[in-house]
Motif scaffolding. Sequence first.
Motif, PDB file in Angstrom:
ATOM      1  N   GLU A  89       1.000  -1.351  -0.183  1.00  0.00           N
ATOM      2  CA  GLU A  89      -0.010   0.104  -0.105  1.00  0.00           C
ATOM      3  C   GLU A  89       0.996   1.259  -0.047  1.00  0.00           C
ATOM      4  N   ARG A  90       2.040   1.149   0.662  1.00  0.00           N
ATOM      5  CA  ARG A  90       2.449   2.353   1.080  1.00  0.00           C
ATOM      6  C   ARG A  90       4.160   2.224  -0.065  1.00  0.00           C
ATOM      7  N   LYS A  91       4.014   1.528  -0.973  1.00  0.00           N
ATOM      8  CA  LYS A  91       5.214   1.197  -1.967  1.00  0.00           C
ATOM      9  C   LYS A  91       5.929   2.578  -2.482  1.00  0.00           C
ATOM     10  N   ASP A  92       5.476   3.602  -2.463  1.00  0.00           N
ATOM     11  CA  ASP A  92       6.037   4.942  -2.985  1.00  0.00           C
ATOM     12  C   ASP A  92       6.483   5.839  -1.838  1.00  0.00           C
ATOM     13  N   ASP A  93       6.350   5.319  -0.912  1.00  0.00           N
ATOM     14  CA  ASP A  93       6.981   6.247   0.410  1.00  0.00           C
ATOM     15  C   ASP A  93       8.433   5.980   0.736  1.00  0.00           C
ATOM     16  N   GLU A  94       9.059   6.718   0.271  1.00  0.00           N
ATOM     17  CA  GLU A  94      10.598   6.631   0.490  1.00  0.00           C
ATOM     18  C   GLU A  94      11.009   6.567   1.905  1.00  0.00           C
ATOM     19  N   THR A  95      10.364   7.246   2.846  1.00  0.00           N
ATOM     20  CA  THR A  95      10.711   7.270   4.100  1.00  0.00           C
ATOM     21  C   THR A  95      10.717   6.129   4.788  1.00  0.00           C
ATOM     22  N   ILE A  96      10.034   5.147   3.951  1.00  0.00           N
ATOM     23  CA  ILE A  96       9.655   3.700   4.747  1.00  0.00           C
ATOM     24  C   ILE A  96      10.248   2.611   3.816  1.00  0.00           C
ATOM     25  N   ILE A  97       9.901   2.626   2.954  1.00  0.00           N
ATOM     26  CA  ILE A  97      10.112   1.482   1.804  1.00  0.00           C
ATOM     27  C   ILE A  97      11.741   1.451   1.532  1.00  0.00           C
ATOM     28  N   ASP A  98      12.290   0.301   1.742  1.00  0.00           N
ATOM     29  CA  ASP A  98      13.644   0.066   1.397  1.00  0.00           C
ATOM     30  C   ASP A  98      13.738  -1.315   1.150  1.00  0.00           C
ATOM     31  N   SER A  99      14.507  -1.499  -0.116  1.00  0.00           N
ATOM     32  CA  SER A  99      14.368  -2.830  -0.677  1.00  0.00           C
ATOM     33  C   SER A  99      15.190  -3.818  -0.084  1.00  0.00           C
ATOM     34  N   GLU A 100      16.258  -3.254   0.658  1.00  0.00           N
ATOM     35  CA  GLU A 100      17.084  -4.126   1.305  1.00  0.00           C
ATOM     36  C   GLU A 100      16.202  -4.745   2.553  1.00  0.00           C
ATOM     37  N   TRP A 101      15.725  -3.727   3.325  1.00  0.00           N
ATOM     38  CA  TRP A 101      14.896  -4.152   4.383  1.00  0.00           C
ATOM     39  C   TRP A 101      13.878  -5.257   4.159  1.00  0.00           C
ATOM     40  N   ILE A 102      13.169  -5.116   2.889  1.00  0.00           N
ATOM     41  CA  ILE A 102      12.085  -5.861   2.527  1.00  0.00           C
ATOM     42  C   ILE A 102      12.903  -7.202   2.094  1.00  0.00           C
ATOM     43  N   ALA A 103      14.115  -7.350   1.405  1.00  0.00           N
ATOM     44  CA  ALA A 103      14.601  -8.602   1.047  1.00  0.00           C
ATOM     45  C   ALA A 103      15.340  -9.297   2.441  1.00  0.00           C
ATOM     46  N   PHE A 104      15.651  -8.528   3.433  1.00  0.00           N
ATOM     47  CA  PHE A 104      15.455  -9.330   4.666  1.00  0.00           C
ATOM     48  C   PHE A 104      14.373  -9.802   5.193  1.00  0.00           C
ATOM     49  N   LEU A 105      13.435  -9.126   5.214  1.00  0.00           N
ATOM     50  CA  LEU A 105      12.037  -9.707   5.658  1.00  0.00           C
ATOM     51  C   LEU A 105      11.503 -11.052   4.869  1.00  0.00           C
ATOM     52  N   VAL A 106      12.005 -10.938   3.353  1.00  0.00           N
ATOM     53  CA  VAL A 106      11.467 -12.103   2.830  1.00  0.00           C
ATOM     54  C   VAL A 106      12.460 -13.220   2.863  1.00  0.00           C
ATOM     55  N   SER A 107      13.961 -12.958   3.245  1.00  0.00           N
ATOM     56  CA  SER A 107      14.769 -14.095   3.696  1.00  0.00           C
ATOM     57  C   SER A 107      14.290 -14.689   4.952  1.00  0.00           C
ATOM     58  N   ASP A 108      13.716 -13.735   6.035  1.00  0.00           N
ATOM     59  CA  ASP A 108      13.224 -14.477   7.126  1.00  0.00           C
ATOM     60  C   ASP A 108      12.069 -15.481   6.914  1.00  0.00           C
ATOM     61  N   LEU A 109      11.324 -14.878   5.776  1.00  0.00           N
ATOM     62  CA  LEU A 109      10.271 -15.837   5.397  1.00  0.00           C
ATOM     63  C   LEU A 109      10.423 -17.088   4.867  1.00  0.00           C
ATOM     64  N   ILE A 110      11.681 -17.010   4.207  1.00  0.00           N
ATOM     65  CA  ILE A 110      12.196 -18.314   3.326  1.00  0.00           C
ATOM     66  C   ILE A 110      12.776 -19.099   4.576  1.00  0.00           C
ATOM     67  N   ASP A 111      13.514 -18.551   5.490  1.00  0.00           N
ATOM     68  CA  ASP A 111      14.032 -19.578   6.415  1.00  0.00           C
ATOM     69  C   ASP A 111      12.969 -20.002   7.394  1.00  0.00           C
TER      70      ASP A 111
END
Length: 181
Positions: A89-111
């Motif tokens: 929903e907030r994909k355009d909010d540059e103060t929150i969206i960080d592709s590295e943070w999201i990648a770490f989140l996805v990595s946690d989900l993979i694990d």
Amino acid sequence: DVIFDILRQDENYIETWLSDYLTDDFCEIVYHLGSDKLDKLRSFVFEPNRYLYSRSMISEVLQQIALHEPQRRAEVIDWFKSVIDEILERKDDETIIDSEWIAFLVSDLIDLQAIELTAQITKLFQQGLVFEGITGNLNDCMTEIQQESGIDRKKPKFENTFDRYRYYLDIWEYYKDATDD
């Protein structure tokens, strides 16, 4: 609240005072103090301009809750789903969206082998929100999330300080020399 105040500090503060401790041991503190405060943990990750590793540590805490307390897996999966939905929903909010943070989140989900969230993970990739340098591409993630790795992702929980030090004496190469004991 004191822990959140520490995590709200800038990158220089966190790296100076916590460094690797943030993800190694501080995670355990947040686990113990925050495991019954998932809403507060969720609110924190959406505060604007938070340091990458302070936010990514929160998703690791949720992963550890599901691993150590399997009866709470559905609750943790719901937490991750709500976080991903808000990211989208907030994909355009540059103060929150960080592709590295999201990648770490996805990595946690993979694990965590959170196959329940493959549709949401796919949407994150389709929107270009995941830094593939951390996770690999979508196909890599979908393959990994379905395969048992054979690696126990649970971080140890220590009963006392002596157990903690024994653990580090065993795993840190620096202490392998018996004279260091």
